[in-house]
Design a protein around this motif. Sequence first.
Motif, PDB file in Angstrom:
ATOM      1  N   GLU A  88      19.469  61.492 -17.569  1.00 10.53           N
ATOM      2  CA  GLU A  88      19.034  60.502 -18.548  1.00 10.53           C
ATOM      3  C   GLU A  88      19.301  61.064 -19.940  1.00 10.53           C
ATOM      4  O   GLU A  88      18.498  61.807 -20.500  1.00 10.53           O
ATOM      5  CB  GLU A  88      17.547  60.193 -18.362  1.00 10.53           C
TER       6      GLU A  88
ATOM      7  N   LYS B 203      18.598  56.624 -22.914  1.00  7.98           N
ATOM      8  CA  LYS B 203      17.193  56.336 -23.187  1.00  7.98           C
ATOM      9  C   LYS B 203      17.050  55.367 -24.353  1.00  7.98           C
ATOM     10  O   LYS B 203      16.320  54.375 -24.282  1.00  7.98           O
ATOM     11  CB  LYS B 203      16.448  57.636 -23.511  1.00  7.98           C
TER      12      LYS B 203
ATOM     13  N   ARG C 184      18.365  51.832 -23.518  1.00  9.87           N
ATOM     14  CA  ARG C 184      17.466  51.072 -22.643  1.00  9.87           C
ATOM     15  C   ARG C 184      16.264  50.562 -23.424  1.00  9.87           C
ATOM     16  O   ARG C 184      15.827  49.420 -23.255  1.00  9.87           O
ATOM     17  CB  ARG C 184      17.029  51.948 -21.471  1.00  9.87           C
TER      18      ARG C 184
ATOM     19  N   ARG D 230      21.880  46.979 -21.343  1.00  7.34           N
ATOM     20  CA  ARG D 230      22.158  47.438 -19.979  1.00  7.34           C
ATOM     21  C   ARG D 230      22.816  48.809 -20.059  1.00  7.34           C
ATOM     22  O   ARG D 230      23.609  49.081 -20.968  1.00  7.34           O
ATOM     23  CB  ARG D 230      23.085  46.454 -19.253  1.00  7.34           C
ATOM     24  N   THR D 231      22.506  49.665 -19.095  1.00  7.48           N
ATOM     25  CA  THR D 231      23.039  51.025 -19.141  1.00  7.48           C
ATOM     26  C   THR D 231      23.633  51.426 -17.788  1.00  7.48           C
ATOM     27  O   THR D 231      23.214  50.940 -16.736  1.00  7.48           O
ATOM     28  CB  THR D 231      21.955  52.052 -19.524  1.00  7.48           C
TER      29      THR D 231
END
Length: 287
Positions: free
Chosen positions: A236, A241, A244, A249-250
């Motif tokens: 992450e 981070k 989001r 959208r990731t």
Amino acid sequence: MTAPPPLAQVIGDPIAQSKSPLIHRFWLEKLGLPGDYTAEHVTADGVAEYLEASRTQPGWAGCNVTMPHKQSIIPLLDALDPVAEKLGAVNTVVRSENGSLTGYNTDAGGFLEPLSEELANNHLFRMARIIGTGGAARAIIANLADQGFTLVVAGRDPAKARRLLDELAPHGEHHAIDISHFSDPTDFAFDDREGCMDLIVNASPLGMTGNAPLPFDLTHAPPRSIVYDIVTSPVETPLLKNARRAGFRTIGGLSMLIGQADIAFEKFYGERPPRDCDPALMELLSQ
């Protein structure tokens, strides 16, 4: 005499952060296949010696190649797959029965895999902002251009970014800029992005554990963008981070890593990996 079980490896400098052994060993165990997969720390000066020793090692099936060897390894190989030849970068080396070494590039297929559902849609316009000009960026640039994207490639050396675009995406109105362009906030008013596909891609090692942070301010991301970071350590990243939290959208680097490993696994061990186990694999890799 019984042939030894196949052994594949991943080489790079550094290499301790690589999650590839976890992926391939997970699949080998699930399929009940003999064989192993290990990480080998190989410096730039040691690549030629490593390949010469490995090509005669009983059971050695090949290796994955990570930074910084994806381009420098090419002159040491006997043949290149057409995709690797076009991209000028190799991330997978496979040994044939006669000992010859062929270079492949599975980054391309691995990168596109988690985007396949979105790419199946028709879009009025597609644009990708790509940070990075290294070996992984080459595959991303070429494949997104083939998918109809207008590209903005940012690097510390804009001239290098321009050369990559001229080489890999010679058609279309693409742009090369300095990476600092994305570091400061912008008040640019994006037009209506309904029906468009926008990608933000970190194809650099910035943001990786032990590296400098990625200088990207999310005000440069159009509404509805997909933010894709190919870094896998940490899983992450700060970019993911923050994206989001901002409602984007990731896609994380593990998705690309698993996708490209899928292709390599079949070349090394002769069987397709059990992709129905992806949720368990993702959980393992995220620990």
